[in-house]
Design a protein around this motif. Structure first.
Motif, short mmCIF file in Angstrom:
data_model
loop_
_atom_site.label_atom_id
_atom_site.label_comp_id
_atom_site.label_asym_id
_atom_site.label_seq_id
_atom_site.Cartn_x
_atom_site.Cartn_y
_atom_site.Cartn_z
N LYS A 117 0.85 -1.19 0.00
CA LYS A 117 0.00 0.00 0.00
C LYS A 117 0.89 1.24 0.00
N LYS A 118 0.43 2.29 -0.64
CA LYS A 118 1.21 3.51 -0.76
C LYS A 118 1.57 4.10 0.60
N ASP A 119 0.60 4.05 1.51
CA ASP A 119 0.82 4.64 2.85
C ASP A 119 1.88 3.87 3.62
N ASP A 120 1.84 2.53 3.47
CA ASP A 120 2.83 1.70 4.17
C ASP A 120 4.23 1.97 3.66
N LEU A 121 4.31 2.35 2.38
CA LEU A 121 5.62 2.60 1.77
C LEU A 121 6.35 3.73 2.48
N LYS A 122 5.57 4.71 2.93
CA LYS A 122 6.17 5.85 3.64
C LYS A 122 6.85 5.37 4.93
N ASN A 123 6.17 4.43 5.65
CA ASN A 123 6.73 3.91 6.90
C ASN A 123 8.05 3.22 6.67
N VAL A 124 8.10 2.46 5.57
CA VAL A 124 9.34 1.73 5.27
C VAL A 124 10.48 2.73 5.05
N LYS A 125 10.20 3.78 4.30
CA LYS A 125 11.23 4.77 4.01
C LYS A 125 11.66 5.50 5.27
#
Lengths: 346, 74
Positions: free
Chosen positions: A335-343
């Protein structure tokens, strides 16, 4: 096995069931070639057995090489030989040629003289009068009968059609069920009699009095489809495959022949496995080209502008992509939102 | 060996609303289901017209299960 361990019978999503079925039937099949032998003269009725029978089913032949039937009789008469014999007489087809002693043809006068065999007539319980009455049904025929001699005059335009008409006279059916040249009365261990036939005609046999309509067996798959429907035909395919293999001493799980039968009857009629059936009618151009007649499929696809959605197995192997089987079937996404957390963590 | 008549499983006509639910369950449009011809003896018996769904209650050595066939014009 049924219902014993339901979990073990379940199949994981993405399992390549077709390949497993093919191998499970194919491996014992290779051994059947080495082991099968001709049972000439052992049984009075010949049927196809072993590998040839399996090939026959899978190729979806319109008629089996040796069609046959088991006819069970109503329980009230099944134990009395005389009554069973009477039913048998109704079933076995008697043709004019089988009661003939001799015959002569006069093409110019368009007449045919038949001499009937008295002994054969009595064994079939037919009178010469009866034979004559049957021959009168042939269009354009006028029949005169005297004792065992029958004269048939046939009106036809030319000599050639007269000749074929003469052959039709000898081939005309006098009594019995059409398509059943031979029938035998056999006895079961418990004393009940049943009838086995060479040739198959389910509807014809069921019309005869004394036959148990629910206990008729035919090995003609297409006829079963016409009389009982596609589901009965599918079950017959699966059971015939399974039974022929277990007769040879190979145990296969029923789900494999079951899958083959489902594939063959998927479109509502019976399709063969192979070039003219299931494999030849695949949606993908690549899958068809990978099987047989490569050039033909590619040129046709080029001319008609066919598309290949690359969904199957063969086409993906061909182009070097991961096949959608087993773990290859699932796709991962984030999910796009989860991608932010990873970064952010990095 | 089983007699031909015994090989006919129970056929049942599925209502349109039920058919939609089944299509959703299998995530497949009804047109892609296995087919049965309108002229099939069992479909005729049920009086099924093209576009209906028939549930087939099968029972074999692998267990009891329901199979579906979509009725098409022959």
């Amino acid at each position: 096995m049924a219902g014993k361990d339901k979990v073990s019978l379940n199949v994981a999503p993405g399992e390549a069931v077709g390949v497993v079925a093919a191998q499970s039937i194919g491996e014992p099949g290779t051994q059947m070639i080495l082991r099968s032998f001709h049972a000439a003269g052992i049984s009075s009725l010949i049927t196809t057995k072993g590998l040839p029978r399996i090939i026959e089913i899978v190729d979806a032949r319109k008629r089996p090489k040796f069609p046959m039937m088991y006819v069970t009789l109503q329980s009230s008469i099944a134990k009395k030989y005389e009554n069973v014999r009477a039913v048998w007489r109704e079933i076995e087809e008697v043709k004019v040629s089988s009661v003939l002693k001799s015959f002569s043809e006069d093409l110019r006068a368009q007449t045919m003289t038949l001499e009937l065999d008295k002994e054969k007539l009595t064994s079939y319980e037919i009178t010469p009068r009866f034979v004559a009455s049957r021959l009168e049904k042939i269009p354009g025929a006028s029949v005169s009968q005297d004792e065992n001699a029958i004269k048939v005059k046939i009106k036809r335009e030319d000599m050639k059609s007269t000749r074929t008409a003469f052959v039709d006279v000898r081939d005309a059916s006098i009594k019995g069920v059409p398509g059943i040249p031979k029938a035998l009365v056999q006895q079961e261990a418990d004393g009940r009699f049943y009838i086995t036939t060479a040739g198959s005609n389910i509807a014809g046999v069921m019309e005869i009095e004394g036959v148990d309509k629910t206990h008729v067996y035919s090995n003609d798959i297409f006829e079963v489809m016409r009389v009982y429907g596609i589901e009965a035909a599918r079950n017959l395919i699966a059971h015939e495959l399974y039974d022929t293999m277990s007769d040879e001493g190979f145990t296969v799980s029923f789900r494999h022949p079951s899958l083959v039968a489902d594939t063959m009857t998927h479109v509502g009629t019976i399709k063969s496995i192979g070039r003219h059936g299931v494999a030849g009618e695949k949606e993908s151009v690549f899958a068809r080209a990978a099987y047989e007649e490569t050039v033909k499929h590619f040129t046709n696809a080029g001319v008609f502008g066919e598309k290949d959605m690359l969904r199957g197995v063969a086409e993906n192997i061909l182009i070097g992509k991961q096949i959608s089987v087993g773990t290859g079937m699932v796709k991962l996404a984030i999910k796009k939102d989860d991608l932010k957390n990873v970064k952010a963590k990095e | 060996m089983a007699y031909n008549y015994e090989l006919i499983p129970e056929h049942e006509l599925v209502s349109a609303s039920e058919a939609a639910k089944i299509a959703k369950k299998f995530r497949t449009p009804l047109e892609k289901f296995p087919k049965i011809l309108e002229s099939d003896p069992q479909a005729k018996k049920l009086g099924a017209s093209a576009g209906r769904l028939i549930a087939i209650h099968r029972e074999d050595p692998t267990g009891k299960y329901v199979y579906y066939r979509y009725v098409v014009k022959s």
